[in-house]
Design an enzyme around this catalytic site. Sequence first.
Site, short mmCIF file in Angstrom:
data_model
loop_
_atom_site.label_atom_id
_atom_site.label_comp_id
_atom_site.label_asym_id
_atom_site.label_seq_id
_atom_site.Cartn_x
_atom_site.Cartn_y
_atom_site.Cartn_z
N LYS A 192 0.83 -1.20 0.00
CA LYS A 192 0.00 0.00 0.00
C LYS A 192 0.87 1.26 0.00
O LYS A 192 2.09 1.18 0.03
CB LYS A 192 -0.97 -0.05 1.19
CG LYS A 192 -1.92 -1.26 1.13
CD LYS A 192 -2.96 -1.15 0.04
CE LYS A 192 -3.62 -2.43 -0.41
NZ LYS A 192 -4.21 -3.33 0.55
C1 LIG Z 1 -5.35 -4.35 0.81
C2 LIG Z 1 -6.82 -4.28 0.78
C3 LIG Z 1 -7.60 -4.69 1.88
C4 LIG Z 1 -7.09 -5.44 3.05
O1 LIG Z 1 -6.05 -4.96 3.72
P1 LIG Z 1 -5.03 -5.90 4.52
O2 LIG Z 1 -4.30 -4.93 5.36
O3 LIG Z 1 -4.18 -6.58 3.51
O4 LIG Z 1 -5.84 -6.88 5.32
C5 LIG Z 1 -8.97 -4.47 1.82
N1 LIG Z 1 -9.54 -3.93 0.74
C6 LIG Z 1 -8.83 -3.56 -0.34
C7 LIG Z 1 -9.55 -2.96 -1.49
C8 LIG Z 1 -7.44 -3.74 -0.37
O5 LIG Z 1 -6.76 -3.41 -1.46
#
Ligand SMILES: *Cc1c(COP(=O)(O)O)cnc(C)c1O
Length: 375
Positions: A192
């Site tokens: 992210k």
């Molecule tokens: C990355 C992501 C998540 C989940 O996040 P994590 O920290 O990996 O559990 C949820 N929704 C979307 C759209 C994502 O890209």
Amino acid sequence: MEDNRIYLSLSQESGYEQEYIDRALKSNWITSGGPNVDEFEDELQNYFNNGNFVAASNSGTSAIHLALILLGVKNRDEVICQSMTFAASVNPILYQNAIPIFVDSEIDTWNICPENLESAIKDRIEKGKKPKAIIAVHLYGMPYKVDEIHSIADKYEIPIIEDSAEALGSSYKGKKCGSFGTFGVLSFNGNKIITTSSGGALITKSKEIKEKAIFYATQSKDKAVHYQHSEIGYNYRMSNICAGIGLGQMKILEKNISLRQENHMFYKNIFKEVKNVKLFDNIRDDFFSNYWLNAILLETEEVKERLRLAFEKVNIESRPLWKPMHLQPIFRGYPYYGNKISEELFKKGLCLPSGSNLTITDKSRIKEVIIDFFK
Ligand SMILES: *Cc1c(COP(=O)(O)O)cnc(C)c1O
């Protein structure tokens, strides 16, 4: 010798992380919760300001689960969810034994479609159950149509969980994504825009709800000297070490956002010369995507796959868009409302390397593939 691999999105350190990690180690706060977590939450609260309260969790997925629990979603309840997303948006619905109702995307933002959303709500109510919540996603950092979606949700009095996992730094009409819903969700996974290695956050509208989220995330311990529990608890709190990484990363959030804007301009310049390719772009001036990932739409599925292989051949990662949830084997059989827009996007769409760490050399390698392919 083969060139090093260029990935879709990798994180990079700011150089400040170690200091915060050492602080946690030296003070022996090597556990979930603690001073780094408190400080990280404060910084996020300052970032969102005006009536937003942030509870840090060990993932974005657990933050979505906490939001559903706090909204009282239970056995057999129905929850509407944007079909085109990552599975983590939906899985927590099933953790609650609730039923996902999938809604298609619209072609402008690739996010939840207002018309299909309203049809879905009306039809579910007619069939006897009003949906308990709506999970709307800012895909690849692009804001969904906030005014349209929220006015429908308000009309039927259904709370929105705003999945901003990919959209930290994005905004709509000058207001930050993550602050529109009854709940907002962030992710600090390694891919992210900033990371805590693994982590997430729940954005709420009151201090009491934030505290209730932390209560559930730390095993629902009642106020008693001994361990006493009257509700189901979860081990969902962010660790003090991870929060230390987060504090270091907060220092480069703005920089990362501008680097991703630069990546977007890089692709914009290349593709303005190329016919029959549409770069995923802000639809209006009042939409501001952080451009977490850049994506393009090709003419056909076949061209998309050939381009993907051309990248792969020189060790560059590119990937099809999220495969819609209503097409996933695990979610087959749940209701779906739509016109196959997300199917089309999945067939023809490709995500391109967009990390904050792309170098000039990386960019020229990427550009060469594209120019070669379309000449
Ligand atoms: C990355 C992501 C998540 C989940 O996040 P994590 O920290 O990996 O559990 C949820 N929704 C979307 C759209 C994502 O890209």
